[in-house]
Motif scaffolding. Sequence first.
Motif, PDB file in Angstrom:
ATOM      1  N   THR A 117      46.155  28.996  36.281  1.00  0.00           N
ATOM      2  CA  THR A 117      47.505  29.129  36.828  1.00  0.00           C
ATOM      3  C   THR A 117      48.529  28.469  35.903  1.00  0.00           C
ATOM      4  O   THR A 117      49.600  29.026  35.642  1.00  0.00           O
ATOM      5  CB  THR A 117      47.560  28.494  38.232  1.00  0.00           C
ATOM      6  OG1 THR A 117      46.548  29.098  39.033  1.00  0.00           O
ATOM      7  CG2 THR A 117      48.905  28.694  38.875  1.00  0.00           C
ATOM      8  N   GLN A 148      42.021  37.327  36.605  1.00  0.00           N
ATOM      9  CA  GLN A 148      43.129  36.504  37.111  1.00  0.00           C
ATOM     10  C   GLN A 148      44.161  36.260  36.013  1.00  0.00           C
ATOM     11  O   GLN A 148      45.363  36.405  36.222  1.00  0.00           O
ATOM     12  CB  GLN A 148      42.565  35.170  37.618  1.00  0.00           C
ATOM     13  CG  GLN A 148      43.625  34.274  38.239  1.00  0.00           C
ATOM     14  CD  GLN A 148      43.064  32.891  38.585  1.00  0.00           C
ATOM     15  OE1 GLN A 148      41.865  32.654  38.525  1.00  0.00           O
ATOM     16  NE2 GLN A 148      43.940  31.980  38.942  1.00  0.00           N
TER      17      GLN A 148
ATOM     18  N   ARG B 141      45.908  34.601  45.487  1.00  0.00           N
ATOM     19  CA  ARG B 141      45.579  34.277  44.106  1.00  0.00           C
ATOM     20  C   ARG B 141      45.168  35.551  43.378  1.00  0.00           C
ATOM     21  O   ARG B 141      44.351  36.318  43.889  1.00  0.00           O
ATOM     22  CB  ARG B 141      44.437  33.263  44.032  1.00  0.00           C
ATOM     23  CG  ARG B 141      44.280  32.704  42.615  1.00  0.00           C
ATOM     24  CD  ARG B 141      43.211  31.679  42.560  1.00  0.00           C
ATOM     25  NE  ARG B 141      41.964  32.231  43.099  1.00  0.00           N
ATOM     26  CZ  ARG B 141      40.765  31.958  42.616  1.00  0.00           C
ATOM     27  NH1 ARG B 141      40.641  31.164  41.617  1.00  0.00           N
ATOM     28  NH2 ARG B 141      39.691  32.491  43.154  1.00  0.00           N
ATOM     29  N   GLN B 147      36.783  38.118  42.266  1.00  0.00           N
ATOM     30  CA  GLN B 147      35.834  37.038  41.992  1.00  0.00           C
ATOM     31  C   GLN B 147      34.667  37.070  42.981  1.00  0.00           C
ATOM     32  O   GLN B 147      33.503  36.969  42.582  1.00  0.00           O
ATOM     33  CB  GLN B 147      36.550  35.682  42.078  1.00  0.00           C
ATOM     34  CG  GLN B 147      35.656  34.498  41.720  1.00  0.00           C
ATOM     35  CD  GLN B 147      36.340  33.155  41.954  1.00  0.00           C
ATOM     36  OE1 GLN B 147      37.515  33.079  42.291  1.00  0.00           O
ATOM     37  NE2 GLN B 147      35.593  32.084  41.781  1.00  0.00           N
TER      38      GLN B 147
END
Lengths: 306, 449
Positions: A117, A148, B141, B147
């Motif tokens: 992040t 991500q 997220r 995930q």
Amino acid sequence: MASWFQRLKTGLARTTTRLVDSIGAALGRKRVDAATLDELEEALIAADLGPSVAAKLVAKLRQRKWDGEVEVDTVKRALADDIAAILAPVAVPFAIDPTRRPHVTLVVGVNGSGKTTTIGKFAERLGREGRKVVIAAGDTFRAAAVAQLEIWASRAGAECIRGADGSDPAALAYQALERAQTIGADALLIDTAGRLHNKADLMAELQKLIRVLRKRDASAPHRILLVLDATTGQNAIQQVEIFKQLVEIDGLILTKLDGSARGGVLVAIAERFALPVVAVGVGESADDLAAFDPKQFADALLGVGT
Amino acid sequence: MFENLSQRLGKVFDRLRGRGALSEGDVDEALREVRLALLEADVALSVVKTFIAGVRLRAIGQEVIKSVTPGQMVVKIVHDHLVETLGSTASEINLRAVPPVPILMVGLQGSGKTTTTAKLALRLTQKDRKKVLMASLDTRRPAAQEQLRVLGEQTGVATLEIVAGQGPVDIAHRAMERGRVEGFDVVLLDTAGRLSIDDELMGEAAAIRDATRPAETLLVVDAMTGQDAVTVATNFNEKIGVTGIVMTRVDGDARGGAALSMRAVTGRPIKLIGLGEKVDALDVFHPDRIAGRILGMGDIVGLVEKAAETVEKEEAEKLARKVQKGEFDLDDMASQLRQLRKMGGLGGVMGMLPGIQKVKAQLDSARVDDRVIKRQEAIIGSMTKAERRDVKLLNANRRRRIAAGSGTSVEDVNRLVKQYMEMARMMKQVSKLGQKGLMRTGIANLFRR
């Protein structure tokens, strides 16, 4: 900048409420006696400053010889000033050195501290400043960590270099550096898998990554940042100590300051290691990465006005 | 920096040696040290106070058993009280409900919820023979759902299909529905990390709870958590209702005081602990081990287990056979050195040994670190096969050659040979202790010089 401070303040305001409550209660009687100082010490401990730092700060406060009736704010002010004085030398904002192209930043830390992040936020910030950014998705271990980071990269308009899951992070970092050099990027941000500092194998992997990077650019990485979670207690000291021993940590980032944790362990760390604190995380969006302002941090921690 | 509690109390009680019962004054002085040790271990202040009051009540007037010092006596009382507070028996995951049994995972960001969800799913599948479905309700997220999907593939546990744009409560409904239709025994619901003071997100978690009525709501907490553990546990318990706690990253070197804090403020048992990055690294909670750790008394059981996990079984057995025949040679010593390094080096091992802090400090000042082990491996590596089998071959000339080959000095070689001889002698003595005993003595011996 103003908006960052605002966010930091609202984040810390929540953080502060309890500490302020207890200090307020401690000082209700307005005479600074032994019991008052004891309660003050406990309030500091409850903010994760640790028993020894808390004791030291209060001992210093005791030496000031408070005579008669004292305003609550005066004592708090003094304590905040003492804390800010410890933190002042370590506040060094994150900046990339334009003479290094690309400027290589390596981000390390234990699992779940917020490395990915933080990198995403940095990338977005640098992108907004009009810099060309390459991100190396070096966490090849955690499932979907790469995905991500790719989402962050696309938000930031940065190029994301990825390898297969489980591939060698050192090779990936090398490849990313190569790519960043080729396209003339301003900054390369390298993410790494979370690792507990007491795992020798994983720490050796980190050392290898740095060795391999240096084959491409002997001066790289130009900055190694250790990400610390504000929720962490006294173990944060251990983390800094061991990471610092094994790789040359240049700076710290304290994340999750928007929660109820107070991150007071940073005071102990500043005292002991004098490592720069380059940023604090106060939320989940890119704007929530603020420069570390010691006075504001200390003031907000103790709830005194500026 | 974390001094052993026993040592600290030892100092306090040194002048009290030989007294009959613990007086109020003695106890209070000792408890000051206990308080400090607990605070350094991150036990929350309010919990420390209650805890100390409990110990005080128990300790005053207590007869000191002849064979121990007053300090040891207090440590024992503290330890026992700690184990009791932590919950003296292991607590199982509650699956007594109509299947599919929903289990809700909640916690702060980065506490390890998703990894724990996968570990728990694997455990329920393998140990309890349950058919498990995992669903990620983390829509916040980036890539969180992805995930869990990947972890599902790795563990062979089914995961709920990802539908973009669906909210957490809807996903939960869909997961339960699929659980019913396809006959799953357990449905694990992994939620987004949330701050305990974020009312909106806590409300969302409560809505998920109301929609699924979970048999267990597990709060996942990092073992490194500081004083904030109390706030987190209290808020989650009040707003969502926690039935058990999972502590993660117990394989780190945090003292884990958060365990005591959370247990004390919520009254909920710590059900599981996470011990590593691998999907099978999940274990039931042993209060006595965490108690020892919080007090800085080391974790012997953990050490032995870590050794067992790291040391290749085959290699250990081979070694044991050789030792029994009195054939411990330098190759075996090299293999022990390698194993020691794999266990996290001297630092890693020492951290787990009780009362070792003092030794560690001495070693630090004498600069005995992991490089020494590496150098010793290099010395052995520079010997010929024949030399490694028979140390008597090592005359001055050969030693000079070995020193040059390994980049060390003849003194280093001499020291290693001496250490080897000492080890070989010890090995003979303990060969009847069997494999485990051998391993331990072998390692202990390496610390001597």
